[in-house]
Design a protein around this motif. Structure first.
Motif, PDB file in Angstrom:
ATOM      1  N   ILE A 281       0.670  -1.104  -0.033  1.00 19.84           N
ATOM      2  CA  ILE A 281      -0.025   0.069   0.076  1.00 19.84           C
ATOM      3  C   ILE A 281       0.870   1.361  -0.024  1.00 19.84           C
ATOM      4  O   ILE A 281       1.871   1.419   0.889  1.00 19.84           O
ATOM      5  CB  ILE A 281      -0.867  -0.128   1.335  1.00 19.84           C
ATOM      6  N   TRP A 282       0.671   2.153  -1.007  1.00 19.02           N
ATOM      7  CA  TRP A 282       1.416   3.202  -1.168  1.00 19.02           C
ATOM      8  C   TRP A 282       0.440   4.570  -0.772  1.00 19.02           C
ATOM      9  O   TRP A 282      -0.765   4.452  -1.093  1.00 19.02           O
ATOM     10  CB  TRP A 282       1.673   3.513  -2.666  1.00 19.02           C
ATOM     11  N   LEU A 283       0.917   5.659  -0.217  1.00 18.16           N
ATOM     12  CA  LEU A 283       0.007   6.735  -0.108  1.00 18.16           C
ATOM     13  C   LEU A 283       0.475   7.954  -1.209  1.00 18.16           C
ATOM     14  O   LEU A 283       1.994   8.082  -1.331  1.00 18.16           O
ATOM     15  CB  LEU A 283       0.325   7.506   1.272  1.00 18.16           C
ATOM     16  N   LEU A 284      -0.167   8.341  -1.733  1.00 19.26           N
ATOM     17  CA  LEU A 284      -0.112   9.368  -2.762  1.00 19.26           C
ATOM     18  C   LEU A 284      -0.422  10.908  -2.697  1.00 19.26           C
ATOM     19  O   LEU A 284      -1.637  10.919  -1.994  1.00 19.26           O
ATOM     20  CB  LEU A 284      -0.538   8.717  -4.101  1.00 19.26           C
TER      21      LEU A 284
ATOM     22  N   ALA B  87       4.655   9.340   6.458  1.00 18.04           N
ATOM     23  CA  ALA B  87       5.767   8.921   7.163  1.00 18.04           C
ATOM     24  C   ALA B  87       5.243   8.498   8.751  1.00 18.04           C
ATOM     25  O   ALA B  87       6.092   7.613   9.184  1.00 18.04           O
ATOM     26  CB  ALA B  87       6.186  10.417   7.522  1.00 18.04           C
ATOM     27  N   GLU B  88       4.122   8.961   8.965  1.00 12.27           N
ATOM     28  CA  GLU B  88       3.816   8.449  10.376  1.00 12.27           C
ATOM     29  C   GLU B  88       3.469   6.906  10.619  1.00 12.27           C
ATOM     30  O   GLU B  88       3.818   6.347  11.319  1.00 12.27           O
ATOM     31  CB  GLU B  88       2.257   9.322  10.871  1.00 12.27           C
ATOM     32  N   LEU B  89       2.875   6.368   9.297  1.00 10.31           N
ATOM     33  CA  LEU B  89       2.646   4.959   9.494  1.00 10.31           C
ATOM     34  C   LEU B  89       3.836   4.161   8.826  1.00 10.31           C
ATOM     35  O   LEU B  89       3.430   2.929   8.666  1.00 10.31           O
ATOM     36  CB  LEU B  89       1.471   4.933   8.489  1.00 10.31           C
ATOM     37  N   GLY B  90       4.838   4.823   8.239  1.00 11.51           N
ATOM     38  CA  GLY B  90       5.826   3.904   7.800  1.00 11.51           C
ATOM     39  C   GLY B  90       5.653   3.358   6.550  1.00 11.51           C
ATOM     40  O   GLY B  90       5.977   2.127   6.160  1.00 11.51           O
ATOM     41  N   LEU B  91       4.775   4.136   5.525  1.00 15.11           N
ATOM     42  CA  LEU B  91       4.345   3.589   4.465  1.00 15.11           C
ATOM     43  C   LEU B  91       5.331   4.197   3.141  1.00 15.11           C
ATOM     44  O   LEU B  91       5.927   5.512   3.236  1.00 15.11           O
ATOM     45  CB  LEU B  91       3.017   3.745   4.002  1.00 15.11           C
ATOM     46  N   PRO B  92       5.489   3.628   1.937  1.00 19.87           N
ATOM     47  CA  PRO B  92       6.063   4.276   0.973  1.00 19.87           C
ATOM     48  C   PRO B  92       5.284   5.345   0.296  1.00 19.87           C
ATOM     49  O   PRO B  92       4.022   5.502   0.561  1.00 19.87           O
ATOM     50  CB  PRO B  92       6.228   3.296  -0.138  1.00 19.87           C
TER      51      PRO B  92
ATOM     52  N   GLN C  98       8.834   7.162  10.070  1.00 19.84           N
ATOM     53  CA  GLN C  98       8.620   6.366  11.426  1.00 19.84           C
ATOM     54  C   GLN C  98       8.864   4.667  10.891  1.00 19.84           C
ATOM     55  O   GLN C  98       7.836   4.327  10.005  1.00 19.84           O
ATOM     56  CB  GLN C  98       7.467   6.282  12.360  1.00 19.84           C
ATOM     57  N   PRO C  99       9.927   3.935  10.979  1.00 27.70           N
ATOM     58  CA  PRO C  99       9.981   2.585  10.642  1.00 27.70           C
ATOM     59  C   PRO C  99       9.067   1.800  10.992  1.00 27.70           C
ATOM     60  O   PRO C  99       8.097   2.105  12.302  1.00 27.70           O
ATOM     61  CB  PRO C  99      11.422   2.044  11.230  1.00 27.70           C
ATOM     62  N   SER C 100       8.405   0.897  10.258  1.00 27.12           N
ATOM     63  CA  SER C 100       7.298  -0.092  10.412  1.00 27.12           C
ATOM     64  C   SER C 100       7.356  -1.368  10.018  1.00 27.12           C
ATOM     65  O   SER C 100       8.593  -1.732   9.511  1.00 27.12           O
ATOM     66  CB  SER C 100       6.068   0.583   9.734  1.00 27.12           C
ATOM     67  N   ARG C 101       6.527  -2.256  10.036  1.00 29.60           N
ATOM     68  CA  ARG C 101       6.809  -3.682   9.620  1.00 29.60           C
ATOM     69  C   ARG C 101       6.732  -3.535   8.010  1.00 29.60           C
ATOM     70  O   ARG C 101       7.564  -4.776   7.491  1.00 29.60           O
ATOM     71  CB  ARG C 101       5.367  -4.546  10.080  1.00 29.60           C
ATOM     72  N   THR C 102       6.236  -2.463   7.452  1.00 25.44           N
ATOM     73  CA  THR C 102       6.225  -2.543   6.095  1.00 25.44           C
ATOM     74  C   THR C 102       7.777  -2.250   5.499  1.00 25.44           C
ATOM     75  O   THR C 102       8.001  -2.619   4.603  1.00 25.44           O
ATOM     76  CB  THR C 102       5.079  -1.391   5.703  1.00 25.44           C
TER      77      THR C 102
END
Length: 328
Positions: free
Chosen positions: A160-163, A174-179, A203-207
């Motif tokens: 899942i990417w945020l655009l 950044a908050e969720l650690g997503l691309p 923030q580093p995440s499992r993703t």
């Protein structure tokens, strides 16, 4: 090395048909796969006579079925237009059919005018302000944490990417650690601030252990600067049709925009399309390298509104020849 990808809207050209557009998108994807592009994304827009990718999930399936290795996805699905359960099921189905090849890029804008957005959303009343809650709901369907099960969808781990075109989605990614993918092809002025915010607050995440930023940018490449500048006039005319509220199919290129735009319209185009990379191989190489230096992007996603399909293919071929030799 920097990854290269393609963003497409299945452009409908003057004198062309929707069938031509969808056929050309698949042909471009097949060439992009051969030329080493990483992913091929399709964008959701509605009520536009120049765009055939409005049923984005369907077109993703069409492209994925006709290719073998390139990643295929959405750039993006405008989440407020849809029920989260429906998107979980659609992309769960795509991932089941083409495992390991599907990306889910999400945006919070309508991808259309407000009247059309209201028709799409019906009585849901959702708009971009509910995007974080809807994103959480969608992720919960994939994780199997909802009382209603998304089948297919549940248990799928597709990316899942945020655009976005501002700092809103940059901050949330950044908050969720997503691309994060930024729409530099129409919002160049916000590009550097948004990416800086994303990198600073990640923030580093499992993703993801580290931030991963993609920049979408208009790239029109040809054998010479002059020919590329002529090809780019199709996209410039298309943008004019939107700001004049007279949208139409993608027009044929012209030798000069003088006499077609006013000074005010020219300024508006420069503000929105000013980040475009247009030129022959040497010019494109220089500008792509500068973009990478300035943005520190992990990936460049090229957008090319070009009227002639053969010229569009050649533009992406030149871009690939150059881009695969660049580094951050």
């Amino acid at each position: 090395m920097v990854a290269l990808s393609v963003l497409d809207v299945s452009p409908i050209i003057e004198g062309g048909t929707v069938q031509d557009s969808l056929r050309n998108s698949l042909d471009l994807a097949r060439h992009a796969e051969k030329w080493g592009y990483t992913r091929f994304w399709l964008a959701e827009h509605h009520n536009s006579p120049s765009i055939a990718s409005s049923a984005t999930s369907v077109v993703i399936g069409h492209v994925a079925a006709g290719t073998t290795s390139i990643r295929v996805g959405s750039g993006g699905i405008m989440l407020p237009n849809h029920a989260s359960l429906a998107i979980a099921e659609q992309f769960g189905t795509l991932e089941a059919l083409y495992p390991g090849r599907i990306d889910l890029g999400l945006g919070r804008a309508p991808g259309t005018d407000q009247r059309t957005a209201a028709a799409l959303r019906g009585d849901s009343g959702r708009d971009g302000q509910f995007f974080p809650e809807q994103l959480a709901e969608l992720r919960a369907y994939f994780a199997g944490r909802m009382p209603i099960r998304a089948i297919p969808g549940e248990g799928m781990t597709l990316p899942i990417w945020l655009l976005g075109s501002s700092d809103y989605s940059a901050r949330l990614a950044a908050e969720l650690g997503l691309p994060f993918g930024f729409a530099g092809h129409f919002s160049p002025q916000q590009l550097l601030p948004a990416l800086e915010l994303y990198h600073r607050n990640f923030q580093p995440s499992r993703t993801l252990a580290e931030p991963y930023a993609l920049v979408a940018i208009n790239v029109i490449a040809a054998e010479t600067d002059r020919e590329a500048e002529r090809l780019a006039t199709s996209g410039q005319q298309l943008f004019l049709s939107f700001i004049r509220n007279r949208p139409g199919p993608l027009p044929a290129p012209v030798d000069s925009m003088e006499g077609i735009w006013t000074e005010r319209e020219k300024l508006a185009l420069q503000q929105n399309l000013g980040g475009s990379i247009v030129g022959g191989p040497d010019t494109v190489r220089e500008k792509l390298q500068r973009l990478l230096h300035d943005t520190k992007a992990n990936e460049i996603m090229a957008v090319a509104h070009i009227y002639d399909h053969a010229a569009r293919l050649r533009s992406y071929e030149i871009t690939a020849e150059i881009g695969h030799k660049l580094s951050r």
